[in-house]
Scaffold this active site. Sequence first.
Site, PDB file in Angstrom:
ATOM      1  N   SER A 182       0.790  -1.171  -0.029  1.00 24.94           N
ATOM      2  CA  SER A 182      -0.014   0.097   0.105  1.00 24.94           C
ATOM      3  C   SER A 182       0.792   1.219  -0.086  1.00 24.94           C
ATOM      4  O   SER A 182       1.600   1.560  -0.995  1.00 24.94           O
ATOM      5  CB  SER A 182      -1.023  -0.047   0.937  1.00 24.94           C
ATOM      6  OG  SER A 182      -2.004   0.965   1.163  1.00 24.94           O
ATOM      7  N   LYS A 235      -0.725  -3.981  -3.352  1.00 30.17           N
ATOM      8  CA  LYS A 235      -1.806  -3.647  -2.864  1.00 30.17           C
ATOM      9  C   LYS A 235      -2.065  -2.131  -3.590  1.00 30.17           C
ATOM     10  O   LYS A 235      -1.626  -1.294  -2.939  1.00 30.17           O
ATOM     11  CB  LYS A 235      -1.966  -3.578  -1.311  1.00 30.17           C
ATOM     12  CG  LYS A 235      -3.411  -3.146  -0.863  1.00 30.17           C
ATOM     13  CD  LYS A 235      -3.493  -3.104   0.664  1.00 30.17           C
ATOM     14  CE  LYS A 235      -4.643  -2.583   1.254  1.00 30.17           C
ATOM     15  NZ  LYS A 235      -5.107  -1.417   0.610  1.00 30.17           N
ATOM     16  N   ASP A 277       9.608   5.738 -10.212  1.00 31.24           N
ATOM     17  CA  ASP A 277       9.057   6.181 -11.451  1.00 31.24           C
ATOM     18  C   ASP A 277      10.018   7.741 -11.774  1.00 31.24           C
ATOM     19  O   ASP A 277      10.157   7.955 -12.835  1.00 31.24           O
ATOM     20  CB  ASP A 277       7.588   6.487 -11.238  1.00 31.24           C
ATOM     21  CG  ASP A 277       6.907   5.223 -11.444  1.00 31.24           C
ATOM     22  OD1 ASP A 277       7.536   4.138 -11.860  1.00 31.24           O
ATOM     23  OD2 ASP A 277       5.540   5.300 -11.435  1.00 31.24           O
TER      24      ASP A 277
END
Length: 552
Positions: A294, A319, A305
């Site tokens: 999460s 998740k 990224d």
Amino acid sequence: MNKLKSKKVLLSTLLLIGVTVSLFSFYPKNDKLFSIAKNLDIFASLIRELDSYYVDEIDPDELVTVGINAMLAELDPYTEYIPEEESDDFRMMTTGEYGGVGAVIGNRVGANMILMPYKGFPAQLSGLKVADELLRVDSVQVVDKNTAEISALLKGPANTEVQVQVKRGEDTLTFNLTRKKIVISNVPYHGMVDGETGYIKLSDFTTNAATEVSQAVQNLKREGAKKIILDVRDNPGGILKEAVDVVNIFIPKRREVVKTIGKLENVNATYTTELSPIDKDIPLAVLINERSASAAEIVAGALQDYDRAVLVGRKSFGKGLVQSTVPLSYNSQVKLTTAKYYIPSGRCIQAIDYSLKDEAGSGRSVPDSLRKAFETKNGRTVYDGVGIEPDIEIDSRNFAPITYSLVTRSLIFRFANQFALQRDSIPTAREFEVSEALYDEFVNWLQDKEYDYTTRVEKTIDDLETYAEREKYFEDIRDELASLKESVSHSKEQDLITFKEEIKEALKDEIVSRYYYQQGTIEASLDKDPELVKALEIVKDSERYSSILSPN
């Protein structure tokens, strides 16, 4: 029948009927609302008839709760009903706060005991120690109670008194504690790994997680840190805003961190960094594993990224579902999935599709054929559908069967208890080592203890023998199997020598926890942690660090 119980059943039924009538009255032409109203009416009727005619007495609260939980289990594991009596535990999970004495309790070696007092809180300050067996809380004898019941007795409003009686060795001791507001730290440890590399363990994302990480980074930089390792292994996640703010420590403001996209417009949102970073250039490694979930995955994924950090470890949990808490009647609430997370590259980290059920009714993993490729800021290829994949993968550690047996049978735990009763202090957590003399003492202590085990090779041979008998080959290979069994038969005495170093490592961690608590256990493991050692190697090699973050 009990009048109070009958009133509760009647009240529950009337409420359900009231909702049903409202739905029938206002939405007579809506097929979905008609279906909801019809089934609520059936459910209310069923509860009423069960209460009237079932042969045994029923508990309507328990029965309805079971029904609700079974219904939600059809959706996903994260949508759950929270009755009023569990609201305090839920609040503690999301805020890290509760009123109590500040200790983890559990059952070990057949006894309820203190497993870890939190440093600086009433349990530790009063003198309670790891392995103290709980006998009584106030006037309540707790030897035969479960840990949830004992935990409830220890918790209470701040500044109230509680008396705890424990057994330590052969002594019975009584402690008078004053409960306090307990705020569990999201950063249980930060410190310098070497002269120029700082390490931060981030274990949760409850309230103030980002503030604690920010303070840790600033402290480490003051101590001379020129590189940072952020550890989110085993971090189950938590508050989304805290994850965004942790990313903001290393990423410039006005950068997208995560989007939430769901069925309703009001859950769609884009979360961006709002502040200037503390350091947007310092070499950074992030440790992840299969239990990073999460919010931990959002932090790791966003930093990946933006090519801001090298990720080391193993693939994360996957998740990518957003939960929102909706209040219900009578102070109950439901935590339900309302959206999915999408990190800056555009990928979703969710690894299981719960809308596709297998034969057992469980969600299915996203198949490779449906996974999509995305690009990081620098043009590196990353994929969705499996959680976050590390840039440098490290296999999980496999401990020898003897080590596993000694730990699971609590023999290392018990020896550490005996050690702590005999010694008031040890060197610092990082300096302490299990000497040869101490290890020999442990081996002698084991002589009358049961810790037999089956090695993986022995288990494989047993399986081979079973299949050979089943498929009528046993007589043909009987002699070979017997010879093979004899040659691989394990010796506990030899295994204590062969696997000495990893057993000593387990002993060190357990002994250190008696003196330096959770922080000490983390610090003691720094020098022999494979993922941390690899991350340290990478951040210290600027050429390799830059190469990993460059396009493939």
